[in-house]
Design an enzyme around this catalytic site. Structure first.
Site, PDB file in Angstrom:
ATOM      1  N   GLY A 195       0.760  -1.250   0.000  1.00 20.64           N
ATOM      2  CA  GLY A 195       0.000   0.000   0.000  1.00 20.64           C
ATOM      3  C   GLY A 195       0.784   1.290   0.000  1.00 20.64           C
TER       4      GLY A 195
ATOM      5  N   ASP B   3       0.702   3.426   4.392  1.00 19.97           N
ATOM      6  CA  ASP B   3      -0.354   4.072   3.617  1.00 19.97           C
ATOM      7  C   ASP B   3      -1.445   4.605   4.543  1.00 19.97           C
ATOM      8  OD1 ASP B   3      -1.168   1.479   4.355  1.00 19.97           O
ATOM      9  OD2 ASP B   3      -1.995   0.959   2.397  1.00 19.97           O
TER      10      ASP B   3
ATOM     11  N   ASP C 232      -5.383   2.259  10.429  1.00 17.55           N
ATOM     12  CA  ASP C 232      -6.811   2.002  10.588  1.00 17.55           C
ATOM     13  C   ASP C 232      -7.045   1.582  12.046  1.00 17.55           C
ATOM     14  OD1 ASP C 232      -9.429   1.634   9.524  1.00 17.55           O
ATOM     15  OD2 ASP C 232      -9.051  -0.469   9.131  1.00 17.55           O
TER      16      ASP C 232
ATOM     17  N   ASP D 102      -5.633  -0.346  -2.136  1.00 15.57           N
ATOM     18  CA  ASP D 102      -6.377  -1.268  -2.998  1.00 15.57           C
ATOM     19  C   ASP D 102      -7.718  -1.669  -2.423  1.00 15.57           C
ATOM     20  OD1 ASP D 102      -5.277  -2.916  -0.849  1.00 15.57           O
ATOM     21  OD2 ASP D 102      -5.989  -4.610  -2.040  1.00 15.57           O
TER      22      ASP D 102
HETATM   23  P1  IMP Z   1      -4.638  -1.562  10.509  1.00 15.30           P
HETATM   24  O1  IMP Z   1      -6.063  -1.914  10.814  1.00 15.30           O
HETATM   25  O2  IMP Z   1      -4.255  -0.228  11.135  1.00 15.30           O
HETATM   26  O3  IMP Z   1      -3.718  -2.665  10.905  1.00 15.30           O
HETATM   27  O4  IMP Z   1      -4.521  -1.375   8.951  1.00 15.30           O
HETATM   28  C1  IMP Z   1      -4.326  -2.486   8.173  1.00 15.30           C
HETATM   29  C2  IMP Z   1      -4.256  -2.230   6.717  1.00 15.30           C
HETATM   30  O5  IMP Z   1      -5.576  -2.260   6.220  1.00 15.30           O
HETATM   31  C3  IMP Z   1      -3.677  -0.946   6.175  1.00 15.30           C
HETATM   32  O6  IMP Z   1      -2.279  -0.896   6.147  1.00 15.30           O
HETATM   33  C4  IMP Z   1      -4.254  -0.997   4.772  1.00 15.30           C
HETATM   34  O7  IMP Z   1      -3.458  -1.823   3.944  1.00 15.30           O
HETATM   35  C5  IMP Z   1      -5.592  -1.629   4.995  1.00 15.30           C
HETATM   36  N1  IMP Z   1      -6.641  -0.606   4.989  1.00 15.30           N
HETATM   37  C6  IMP Z   1      -7.277  -0.052   6.038  1.00 15.30           C
HETATM   38  N2  IMP Z   1      -8.194   0.838   5.648  1.00 15.30           N
HETATM   39  C7  IMP Z   1      -8.128   0.854   4.295  1.00 15.30           C
HETATM   40  C8  IMP Z   1      -8.830   1.593   3.277  1.00 15.30           C
HETATM   41  O8  IMP Z   1      -9.697   2.446   3.525  1.00 15.30           O
HETATM   42  N3  IMP Z   1      -8.471   1.320   2.001  1.00 15.30           N
HETATM   43  C9  IMP Z   1      -7.511   0.419   1.662  1.00 15.30           C
HETATM   44  N4  IMP Z   1      -6.832  -0.278   2.579  1.00 15.30           N
HETATM   45  C10 IMP Z   1      -7.137  -0.063   3.880  1.00 15.30           C
HETATM   46 MG    MG Z   2      -1.045  -1.391   4.395  1.00  9.88          MG
END
Ligand code: IMP
Ligand code: MG
Length: 179
Positions: A43, A99, A102, A158
């Protein structure tokens, strides 16, 4: 399959301007340090390339790839590193380039995993952040944009491996909403 996107949530111009600012800030903060810029694939690839060129201190580039199990627009809760760094980071100043933050799970996992390699410092730079979705309290040192709780694609991000090459960020309207 063709999808029509609405207005960009972040335009190319806004992105360029913000990345220039982040570059200046990072340049000031890392002057005299030993910077290794670690990109989180896939990403972060677009942001990484632009950010690295906005930073005006010597640095080394490196990447790692993570996968989080689960599908589509939801993060499942299990993070796995699928490639290793090639640069030595012991005693170096690591800046993780993401990127989007979340839930915070990926960043938490990477800080813990890379921390074991004993870098002198480790900080986080993310293009995007969705504060409403946070379940883990992670410190973000450099943040491009805060966005609402919507699934976004483009500029590296993506949906099922597609749309990464969209030159701006757009909200993807899929039926499967995030809760
Ligand atoms: P985490 O939940 O902070 O571990 O985020 C995990 C991963 O989910 C991120 O690095 C992105 O690759 C993916 N992700 C979270 N939200 C989005 C979104 O809105 N679009 C695309 N990928 C996302
Ligand atoms: Mg990511």
């Amino acid at each position: 399959m063709e999808r029509i996107f609405g207005r960009p949530i972040v335009t190319q111009e806004e992105m360029r301007a913000r990345i220039r600012e982040l570059g200046k800030q990072i340049t000031a903060d890392y002057t005299g340090k030993d910077l290794v810029l670690v990109g989180v694939l896939k990403g972060a690839y677009a942001f990484y390339a632009d950010l690295a060129r906005a930073i005006r201190v010597p640095l080394r580039v490196d990447f790692l790839m993570v996968t989080s199990y689960g599908s589509r627009t939801k993060t499942s809760g299990k993070v796995k590193m699928v490639t290793e760094l090639t640069e030595e980071i012991k005693g170096k100043d690591v800046l993780l380039v993401e990127d989007i933050v979340d839930s915070g799970l990926t960043v938490q996992y990477l800080l813990k995993t890379l921390g074991k390699k004993k870098p002198r410092s480790i900080k986080v730079c993310t293009l995007l952040s969705k504060p409403e979705r946070r379940t883990i309290d992670v410190t973000i040192d450099y943040e491009g944009f805060r966005i609402p709780n919507k699934y976004v694609v483009g500029y590296g991000l993506d949906y099922q491996q597609e749309y990464r090459n969209l030159p701006y960020l757009a909200v993807l309207d899929v039926a499967e909403d995030q809760e």
